[in-house]
Write a protein that holds these residues in place. Structure first.
Motif, mmCIF file in Angstrom:
data_model
loop_
_atom_site.group_PDB
_atom_site.id
_atom_site.type_symbol
_atom_site.label_atom_id
_atom_site.label_comp_id
_atom_site.label_asym_id
_atom_site.label_seq_id
_atom_site.Cartn_x
_atom_site.Cartn_y
_atom_site.Cartn_z
ATOM 1 N N GLU A 134 0.833 -1.204 0.000
ATOM 2 C CA GLU A 134 0.000 0.000 0.000
ATOM 3 C C GLU A 134 0.868 1.255 0.000
ATOM 4 O OE1 GLU A 134 -3.189 0.155 2.835
ATOM 5 O OE2 GLU A 134 -3.259 -2.034 3.012
ATOM 6 N N ARG A 135 0.285 2.336 -0.509
ATOM 7 C CA ARG A 135 0.930 3.644 -0.460
ATOM 8 C C ARG A 135 0.448 4.372 0.786
ATOM 9 N NH1 ARG A 135 0.766 5.714 -6.787
ATOM 10 N NH2 ARG A 135 1.598 3.772 -7.684
ATOM 11 N N VAL A 136 1.380 4.799 1.591
ATOM 12 C CA VAL A 136 1.032 5.393 2.881
ATOM 13 C C VAL A 136 1.928 6.592 3.161
ATOM 14 C CG1 VAL A 136 0.212 3.208 3.868
ATOM 15 C CG2 VAL A 136 2.622 3.843 4.082
ATOM 16 N N THR A 137 1.508 7.395 4.109
ATOM 17 C CA THR A 137 2.334 8.467 4.652
ATOM 18 C C THR A 137 2.686 8.083 6.080
ATOM 19 O OG1 THR A 137 1.280 10.170 3.285
ATOM 20 C CG2 THR A 137 2.469 10.918 5.244
ATOM 21 N N VAL A 138 3.958 8.023 6.379
ATOM 22 C CA VAL A 138 4.434 7.578 7.688
ATOM 23 C C VAL A 138 5.126 8.741 8.387
ATOM 24 C CG1 VAL A 138 5.789 5.869 8.940
ATOM 25 C CG2 VAL A 138 4.766 5.267 6.739
ATOM 26 N N ARG A 139 4.766 8.933 9.635
ATOM 27 C CA ARG A 139 5.354 10.009 10.446
ATOM 28 C C ARG A 139 6.198 9.379 11.551
ATOM 29 N NH1 ARG A 139 3.169 15.486 11.918
ATOM 30 N NH2 ARG A 139 4.068 16.085 13.924
ATOM 31 N N GLY A 140 7.431 9.814 11.646
ATOM 32 C CA GLY A 140 8.301 9.262 12.679
ATOM 33 C C GLY A 140 9.614 10.014 12.746
ATOM 34 N N ARG A 141 10.488 9.525 13.608
ATOM 35 C CA ARG A 141 11.785 10.170 13.807
ATOM 36 C C ARG A 141 12.879 9.374 13.096
ATOM 37 N NH1 ARG A 141 11.516 14.464 16.743
ATOM 38 N NH2 ARG A 141 9.758 14.771 18.181
ATOM 39 N N ALA A 142 13.776 10.118 12.459
ATOM 40 C CA ALA A 142 14.857 9.486 11.701
ATOM 41 C C ALA A 142 15.846 8.825 12.650
ATOM 42 C CB ALA A 142 15.572 10.536 10.853
ATOM 43 N N THR A 143 16.308 7.665 12.239
ATOM 44 C CA THR A 143 17.328 6.962 13.000
ATOM 45 C C THR A 143 18.277 6.286 12.023
ATOM 46 O OG1 THR A 143 17.710 5.356 14.782
ATOM 47 C CG2 THR A 143 15.999 4.824 13.174
ATOM 48 N N VAL A 144 19.339 5.710 12.526
ATOM 49 C CA VAL A 144 20.351 5.121 11.650
ATOM 50 C C VAL A 144 19.789 3.910 10.924
ATOM 51 C CG1 VAL A 144 22.291 5.961 13.006
ATOM 52 C CG2 VAL A 144 21.260 3.749 13.552
ATOM 53 N N GLY A 145 20.305 3.675 9.719
ATOM 54 C CA GLY A 145 19.883 2.529 8.938
ATOM 55 C C GLY A 145 20.880 1.394 9.039
ATOM 56 N N THR A 146 20.926 0.561 8.022
ATOM 57 C CA THR A 146 21.774 -0.623 8.067
ATOM 58 C C THR A 146 23.264 -0.285 8.001
ATOM 59 O OG1 THR A 146 21.553 -0.856 5.658
ATOM 60 C CG2 THR A 146 19.997 -2.073 7.021
ATOM 61 N N CYS A 147 23.602 0.913 7.511
ATOM 62 C CA CYS A 147 25.017 1.306 7.390
ATOM 63 C C CYS A 147 25.471 2.252 8.499
ATOM 64 C CB CYS A 147 25.263 1.951 6.031
ATOM 65 S SG CYS A 147 25.014 0.831 4.643
ATOM 66 N N GLY A 148 24.591 2.502 9.469
ATOM 67 C CA GLY A 148 24.977 3.345 10.589
ATOM 68 C C GLY A 148 24.964 4.830 10.269
ATOM 69 N N VAL A 149 25.609 5.603 11.133
ATOM 70 C CA VAL A 149 25.645 7.057 10.993
ATOM 71 C C VAL A 149 26.550 7.441 9.822
ATOM 72 C CG1 VAL A 149 26.221 9.230 12.127
ATOM 73 C CG2 VAL A 149 25.224 7.373 13.449
ATOM 74 N N GLN A 150 26.151 8.485 9.088
ATOM 75 C CA GLN A 150 26.941 8.984 7.974
ATOM 76 C C GLN A 150 27.482 10.378 8.300
ATOM 77 O OE1 GLN A 150 25.072 8.529 4.059
ATOM 78 N NE2 GLN A 150 23.380 7.481 5.058
ATOM 79 N N ALA A 151 28.398 10.824 7.473
ATOM 80 C CA ALA A 151 28.894 12.203 7.545
ATOM 81 C C ALA A 151 28.571 12.853 6.212
ATOM 82 C CB ALA A 151 30.394 12.235 7.802
ATOM 83 N N SER A 152 27.949 14.033 6.250
ATOM 84 C CA SER A 152 27.588 14.717 5.003
ATOM 85 C C SER A 152 28.847 15.056 4.216
ATOM 86 C CB SER A 152 26.779 15.978 5.301
ATOM 87 O OG SER A 152 27.565 16.950 5.964
ATOM 88 N N GLY A 153 28.723 15.074 2.898
ATOM 89 C CA GLY A 153 29.893 15.196 2.040
ATOM 90 C C GLY A 153 30.633 16.506 2.148
ATOM 91 N N LEU A 154 29.928 17.637 2.308
ATOM 92 C CA LEU A 154 30.582 18.950 2.311
ATOM 93 C C LEU A 154 30.876 19.456 3.719
ATOM 94 C CD1 LEU A 154 28.594 20.805 -0.511
ATOM 95 C CD2 LEU A 154 30.624 19.339 -0.698
#
Length: 235
Positions: free
Chosen positions: A52-72
């Motif tokens: 189904e197509r849904v709108t989900v509201r929640g808080r962002a957390t780390v994914g399978t690759c963990g925390v990232q650092a932005s490129g710039l």
């Protein structure tokens, strides 16, 4: 009116009331069903809506690759994207500029580099008592209202001279594209990031990947990610 005629009229009246009430209930059910995808769900509610197509509201957390650092900017985040704009003076003798304001030069800007991370991140409920979450696949997503973590304007470099901010060019991911028209005024670097704990609304389709619920772009469409600003922060 005879007794049997009165009973017939009463019966017809009751039947009509029941028919109207049934029709209203059907319309209400259809309306709720049609709008079920527009109401924001928690990640735990969305997990069972596979396909189904849904709108989900929640808080962002780390994914399978963990925390990232932005490129710039090097900001700790779970998603990041950046763009480089080249501002220039357009020649008044070319194209629409020739018919515009006569000899005055027009300021223009072209996007010469764009990048958006495609590494998944997590989405958990706003309340800590609901630990069930899901993943978000941001590949090709349309992102809006995400925090701007860097904006820097750098003038064009001169032979033999180093301009502050030249180091950003080496961090840009992907190729520098576009036709460099006119006289360069400056380069503008902009970067956006989704950080752990940011409140988001994500609209997409729930799919199963390796047994895990993932919110991804529907076929032929884009995933939509928007940062939700709390009411107290807007006042």
């Amino acid at each position: 009116m005879r007794a049997w005629e009165a009973e017939t009229v009463t019966g017809l009246g009751i039947a009509l009331v029941v028919l109207v009430a049934t029709g209203l209930l059907v319309l209400l059910w259809r309306s709720r069903r049609a709008n079920s995808g527009s109401a924001a769900l928690s990640p735990s509610e969305a997990r069972s809506r596979v396909g189904e197509r849904v709108t989900v509201r929640g808080r962002a957390t780390v994914g399978t690759c963990g925390v990232q650092a932005s490129g710039l900017a090097g900001v700790e985040c779970v998603w990041h994207g950046h763009e480089v704009l080249r501002h220039y003076w357009a020649s008044p003798t070319e194209g629409a500029d020739a018919a515009a304001s006569g000899p005055e030069r027009a300021r223009r800007a072209d996007s010469i580099a764009e990048y958006a991370a495609e590494t998944d991140f997590g989405l958990t409920a706003e309340t800590p008592d609901d630990a069930a979450g899901m993943l978000v696949d941001p590949t090709g997503a349309e992102v809006s209202q995400v925090r701007l973590c860097l904006r820097r304007v750098v003038g064009p470099s001169q032979p033999g001279a180093r301009v502050a901010g030249d180091d950003l060019l080496n961090r840009v991911r992907g190729q520098i594209i576009g036709v460099f028209r006119g006289e360069t005024i400056e380069f503008e670097y902009r970067e956006w990031a989704v950080c752990p704990g940011d409140l988001l609304e994500v609209h997409g389709q729930v799919v199963l990947r390796d047994g895990r619920a993932v919110l991804a772009a529907p076929d032929g469409q884009k995933l939509h990610i928007a940062h939700v600003v709390p009411a107290e922060a807007r006042n």
